[in-house]
Write an enzyme that holds these catalytic residues in place. Sequence first.
Site, short mmCIF file in Angstrom:
data_model
loop_
_atom_site.label_atom_id
_atom_site.label_comp_id
_atom_site.label_asym_id
_atom_site.label_seq_id
_atom_site.Cartn_x
_atom_site.Cartn_y
_atom_site.Cartn_z
N HIS A 43 0.61 -0.94 0.01
CA HIS A 43 0.02 -0.22 0.08
C HIS A 43 0.67 1.37 -0.07
O HIS A 43 -0.13 2.64 0.39
CB HIS A 43 -0.84 0.03 1.42
N ASP A 79 -3.72 -10.53 -2.04
CA ASP A 79 -3.53 -10.40 -0.11
C ASP A 79 -5.85 -9.74 -0.84
O ASP A 79 -6.05 -9.01 -1.47
CB ASP A 79 -3.16 -8.85 -0.37
N HIS A 89 -6.65 -7.79 0.08
CA HIS A 89 -6.63 -5.77 0.15
C HIS A 89 -5.88 -5.81 -1.78
O HIS A 89 -5.31 -5.97 -1.54
CB HIS A 89 -6.00 -4.95 1.09
#
Length: 327
Positions: A204, A239, A241
């Site tokens: 991220h 993942d 996310h």
Amino acid sequence: MKVVQNVHQSRRPAPFARGVVPPSSPRTTILNLRRRRLRRGRFPRFTPFGSAASAACSGGRPLESEVMLEKDRISYFYDGDVGNVYFGPNHPMKPHRLCMTHHLVLSYDLHKKMEIYRPHKAYPTELAQFHSADYVEFLHRITPDTQHLYASELTRFNLGEDCPVFDDLFEFCQIYAGGTLDAARRLNHKLCDIAINWAGGLHHAKKCEASGFCYINDLVLGILELLKYHARVLYIDIDVHHGDGVEEAFYFTDRVMTVSFHKYGDLFFPGTGDIKDIGDREGKYYAINIPLKDGIDDNSFTRLFKTIIAKVVETYLPGAIVLQCGG
């Protein structure tokens, strides 16, 4: 995370080609690079890069070496210090799990099938190959005792509740990023076929800010290293996310294809990864998003994954594959 090596011969020059994000531009765990060509239409076997993986070609110190029982040469990167940091009470990020994972590797004698390395701690200049120099310097400087002096910088670089300042923050970043960089270099020099760095995969983090428990994007750094030797790199993210930081870094280039399987909708973090997001300019159609809803079962996910990735590999012909396995 993990890296996959030499699945196909490169058909383009390896140096940074048009559209690629150079190391200093805005915006990895390592790859499992196959030495043998993939048979047409056959799904490749991947090895886990854990959260991230890297091999040490210059600076990794061997801890233990065993005779390889498999044809694939596997490099595994681990530093016990990475599990000693504490994000704070009630924070879901628990680096101690990395130590637990390592103990499982030892308990199941998996270390006997791999070469184990302690990665070097990435230098600030290495981190700045992707991240802005002022952001790297701030991470190096900030401590829990001094953070009250830098209120504006904390806001600017998005440090706070999700991405707190804790003791040994910068060393933590150096360790997991160093593992991914070492892994990529070891793969580049054909010293292994698969490199594993369970500490990495912090997908991220952006060029100038932290995000989603991630401070340094080791995946982007590893991919940039692989691009020095490979014309095309495939990034796969499983993942829950969306792998937004990696996709954003390579959104405008055709030298990296990003494929992300993730939960999407209902304001689920980070809120990106729509199926309509496909890249832009020279990177158009080189970003693939598979947004999923709650309720998908293992069989459905596996069938979806194999069908999509087999076609991607067959069509894109990457020289290396980076797999982010979640956390």
